[in-house]
Design an enzyme around this catalytic site. Structure first.
Site, short mmCIF file in Angstrom:
data_model
loop_
_atom_site.label_atom_id
_atom_site.label_comp_id
_atom_site.label_asym_id
_atom_site.label_seq_id
_atom_site.Cartn_x
_atom_site.Cartn_y
_atom_site.Cartn_z
N ASP A 51 0.78 -1.12 -0.01
CA ASP A 51 -0.10 0.06 -0.15
C ASP A 51 0.95 1.09 -0.01
O ASP A 51 1.49 1.65 0.88
CB ASP A 51 -0.95 0.01 1.26
N ASP A 78 -6.10 5.33 4.52
CA ASP A 78 -4.75 5.65 5.09
C ASP A 78 -4.13 5.17 6.36
O ASP A 78 -3.41 5.63 7.11
CB ASP A 78 -4.11 7.01 5.07
N HIS A 108 -5.26 11.63 14.12
CA HIS A 108 -6.11 11.33 13.04
C HIS A 108 -7.31 10.50 13.63
O HIS A 108 -8.46 10.58 12.92
CB HIS A 108 -5.52 10.91 11.81
N ASP A 158 2.39 18.73 14.00
CA ASP A 158 2.66 17.66 13.00
C ASP A 158 2.09 18.47 11.65
O ASP A 158 1.26 19.40 11.59
CB ASP A 158 1.62 16.59 13.18
N HIS A 218 0.23 17.31 9.32
CA HIS A 218 -1.09 16.94 8.95
C HIS A 218 -2.16 17.31 10.08
O HIS A 218 -1.79 17.46 11.05
CB HIS A 218 -1.27 15.38 8.82
N ASP A 239 7.17 15.58 10.68
CA ASP A 239 6.88 15.62 9.19
C ASP A 239 6.72 16.94 8.79
O ASP A 239 6.63 17.06 7.53
CB ASP A 239 5.61 14.81 8.84
N TYR A 269 8.83 11.11 8.89
CA TYR A 269 8.72 9.96 7.82
C TYR A 269 10.32 9.91 7.22
O TYR A 269 10.59 9.02 6.47
CB TYR A 269 7.74 9.72 6.68
C1 Q6P Z 1 -0.74 10.54 5.87
C2 Q6P Z 1 -1.55 9.58 5.02
C3 Q6P Z 1 -1.38 10.86 2.75
C4 Q6P Z 1 -1.12 10.49 1.34
C5 Q6P Z 1 -0.88 11.77 0.64
C6 Q6P Z 1 -0.41 10.90 13.62
C7 Q6P Z 1 0.83 10.99 11.70
C8 Q6P Z 1 0.58 11.60 10.58
C9 Q6P Z 1 -0.26 10.53 9.67
C10 Q6P Z 1 -0.11 10.93 8.19
C11 Q6P Z 1 -0.92 10.19 7.25
N1 Q6P Z 1 -1.13 9.65 3.66
N2 Q6P Z 1 0.19 11.73 -0.25
O1 Q6P Z 1 -0.46 10.56 12.34
O2 Q6P Z 1 -0.09 12.78 10.50
O3 Q6P Z 1 1.74 11.99 10.16
ZN ZN Z 2 1.56 13.90 9.78
#
Ligand code: Q6P
Ligand code: ZN
Length: 670
Positions: free
Chosen positions: A20, A92, A135, A172, A174, A265, A305
């Site tokens: 994935d 996700d 999230h 963060d 997001h 991130d 990440y």
């Molecule tokens: C990212 C989901 C997005 C794809 C777009 C606490 C940590 C986080 C999770 C991010 C999910 N994918 N290219 O959660 O916020 O970093």
């Molecule tokens: Zn994030």
């Protein structure tokens, strides 16, 4: 009182079991590299290691529904196919037979952290956890998150400890929509999040992540969304939002506890965030929060990440929680246009709720939203996308080596040396060369040997601070003006040195008129002083001088800190005039905040009559958290006017003072 570190390797024991692309970045190594970096840098050893525990059903039910908890409870018994199937109902996120166990530990780790801090065993701390939390919603997993660790911790703190107000800072990249939904009608929890948004084009693509979603009913104003509509945001953009939105509102709110959704991130090199803030920014973000809630800051890992960036940023955060001086801020060339547009939008959406930003500019028309900006700039976006897809490189942050001596004092005879400080007086013989210079330049009475000893000790202190042998200092002197002159002349003699002189109280401050940029003087007083003569002397005139905490803090957060950060001094000379009228708690806040500058090299000068202030000053210089100021009332209109007019006059020279994009500048400020 130390810093708690909560970690358990068990939380690395789950991973993505199928292909994935959206989930492949959430790997167990995120935790191992973070923890190993803390061990290798010696930081882990300096923390108190606290065991994790499993969150109980009751803990989890503080935020999540029974149906959802029951569903997650079945996942350890599912086959691979069944897990994939279960995962499909959410976005996700992935499940694994061991993720329920880890999710209980992640939430439990946050609760252990809150327990350590709210029982007073620990000053602050960080929990390194997986899965992350921000999230996840009442009845849904999302974005790698299963249980909402920080939301559970906030409810738990309120329930178990009777905490009245909790601030959640979600740095963060997001949007923690799960946290927002959990507290949107709750005025006891102030949720702040900045997030990559790009006019809803970025995940999770929610309308409710925009700046105009401010909370509901009683909770209106207690949800602050800062959407980033471009990638590539830098240190200046982040700090501007802290100075002009988060900090004024947070001080007005006056939390009893600060929880951080500490996702990294938002740092440089991250493949998801695509932002450009360097790891040292997290030292500053952390530091700027550490004088709220009496220092009770609990950071809980969320995203991050790029393993290199993540590990460096975690170290910066933990080292700051430990109280080590923060590095000089880097790359502060002012916020970008898009960041200023976001700043403007957020301030205008919140000005009705918070008196600390009530004077903010309205949007040009009530119809405008950040979406309007989208239309004109769609084409440019594509080009930037490609640019930022390249591999980012950045230098490893230099090791932060604390000085051998944290705080030294120069005191007249008969004044006791405060605990944990080094006393410099009398131990040092005046350097004969310096002594002669003083006699010639400053001392009319050549026999004033007391003054001579004091001044030469002061210079010795400044020199040793410059060499980083001593971090901060405090001197009680008879003649403040002379002491200021001495320090400035001495320090500014070195080519690359800049001195920020912060003076609280009336009285003449020498050295203005010097327009070479080697000193920047900011003076807070009640006297309508002469008009500003040069770029480097800034008189801030407040109606009640420094007596009104609201007006003073507004000036500190909105004016002094942005100026100081942009100026980036090598020394902060903080002068307290005898008549300053500043109370101890506000004074401690000022010292605490100023220590974000000049690697914590703060030299405090006070008149020898101010003996009672030695103890509180030393404590702040040593890094003790300042006590909370309590909820602040609205600042006096005259003070708002004074600070705002200064800010507008100065913002051409000092970019961190800007709060609106150039086009709308000055058109409609209140
Ligand atoms: C990212 C989901 C997005 C794809 C777009 C606490 C940590 C986080 C999770 C991010 C999910 N994918 N290219 O959660 O916020 O970093
Ligand atoms: Zn994030």
């Amino acid at each position: 009182m130390g810093t708690a570190l909560i970690y358990d390797e068990e939380m690395t024991n789950y991973k993505l079991l199928w292909v994935d692309p959206a989930c492949k970045i959430e790997v167990p190594e995120r935790l191992t590299v973070s923890y190993e970096a803390l061990v290798e840098s010696g930081l882990a050893d300096r923390c108190m290691s606290i065991p994790v525990r499993e969150a109980t059903d009751a803990d989890i039910l503080l935020v999540h529904s029974e149906d959802y908890l029951d569903a997650v409870k079945t996942t350890p018994y599912k086959t691979l196919e069944e897990l994939k199937e279960f995962t499909l109902q959410f976005g996700d996120v992935y499940f694994h037979p061991n993720i329920y166990h880890c999710a209980k530990l992640a939430a439990g780790a946050a609760l252990q952290l809150v327990d350590s801090v709210l029982t007073g065993k620990m000053r602050n701390g960080m929990a390194l956890v997986r899965p992350p939390g921000h999230h996840s919603m009442c009845s849904a997993a999302s974005g790698f998150c299963v249980f909402n660790n920080v939301a559970i911790a906030a409810k738990y703190a309120k329930q178990k400890y009777g905490v009245k107000r909790v601030l959640i800072v979600d740095w963060d990249i997001h949007h923690g929509q799960g946290v927002q939904y959990c507290f949107e009608d709750d005025p006891s929890v102030l949720y702040f999040s900045w997030h990559r948004y790009e006019h809803q084009k970025y995940w999770p693509h929610l309308r409710e992540s925009d700046f105009d979603i401010v909370g509901k009913e009683k909770g209106a104003g207690f949800n602050i969304n800062v959407p980033w509509n471009k990638v590539g945001m830098q240190n200046s953009d982040y700090l501007s939002v802290f100075f002009h939105i988060l900090l004024p509102v947070a001080y007005e709110f006056s939390p009893d506890l600060v929880l951080v959704c500490a996702g990294f991130d938002s740092g440089i090199g991250d493949p998801e965030g695509k932002m450009c803030a360097t790891p040292d920014i997290f030292a500053h973000l952390t530091h700027l929060l550490m004088n709220l809630a009496g220092g009770k800051v609990c950071a809980v890992l969320e995203g991050g990440y790029n393993l290199t960036s993540l590990a460096q940023s975690v170290c910066q955060t933990v080292q700051t929680l430990l109280g080590d001086p923060v590095p000089r801020p880097s790359n502060l060339d002012g916020p970008c246009k898009s960041a200023l547009e976001s700043l403007h939008c957020v301030r205008s959406a919140h000005r009705r709720y918070w008196s600390s930003i009530r004077h903010a500019a309205d949007l040009p028309s009530c119809e405008i939203s950040t979406k309007h900006i989208k239309l004109a700039e769609d084409k440019l976006d594509k080009e930037e996308e490609e640019k930022s897809a390249e591999e980012e490189v950045w230098p490893q942050p230099p090791k932060r080596v604390p000085s051998a001596i944290r705080t030294a004092v120069v005191l007249p005879e008969g004044v006791a040396c405060p605990d944990r400080c080094k006393c410099l007086m009398s131990a040092e013989d005046p350097d004969p060369l310096i002594a002669n210079k003083f006699r010639e330049n400053f001392l009319k009475d050549a026999d004033d040997s007391d003054a001579l000893t004091t001044l030469s000790s002061l210079i010795a202190l400044a020199e040793r601070m410059e060499k980083n042998e001593i971090c901060s200092g405090l001197a009680l002197v008879r003649d403040i003006s002379m002491a200021i002159m001495c320090v400035i002349q001495h320090t500014a003699a070195a080519l690359s040195n800049r001195v920020l002189v912060v003076c609280v109280g009336d009285g003449k401050v020498p050295s203005h008129g010097t327009d070479d940029g080697k000193t920047l003087v900011v003076q807070f007083s009640s006297k309508k002083s002469e008009e500003q003569k040069c770029k480097y002397y800034i008189p801030v005139c407040l109606k009640k001088g420094c007596q009104d905490a609201s007006g003073f803090m507004q000036a500190v957060l909105g004016l002094l800190l942005p100026l100081g950060y942009e100026y980036d001094p090598s020394l902060v000379l903080l002068v307290k005039m005898p008549d300053s009228g500043l109370c101890d708690t506000v004074w401690k806040q000022l010292i605490g905040l100023l220590q974000g500058l000049a690697q914590g090299h703060t030299l405090v000068l006070m008149q020898d009559v101010e003996r009672a202030c030695v103890g509180p000053t030393a404590s702040s210089l040593l890094g003790d958290a300042a006590p909370s100021l309590g909820q602040l009332h609205a600042p006096l209109p005259e003070d708002v006017e004074a600070v705002e007019s200064l800010r507008h006059r100065l913002k051409a020279d000092w970019k961190l003072l800007q709060t609106t994009a150039p086009e709308t500048r000055g058109a409609d400020e209140h």
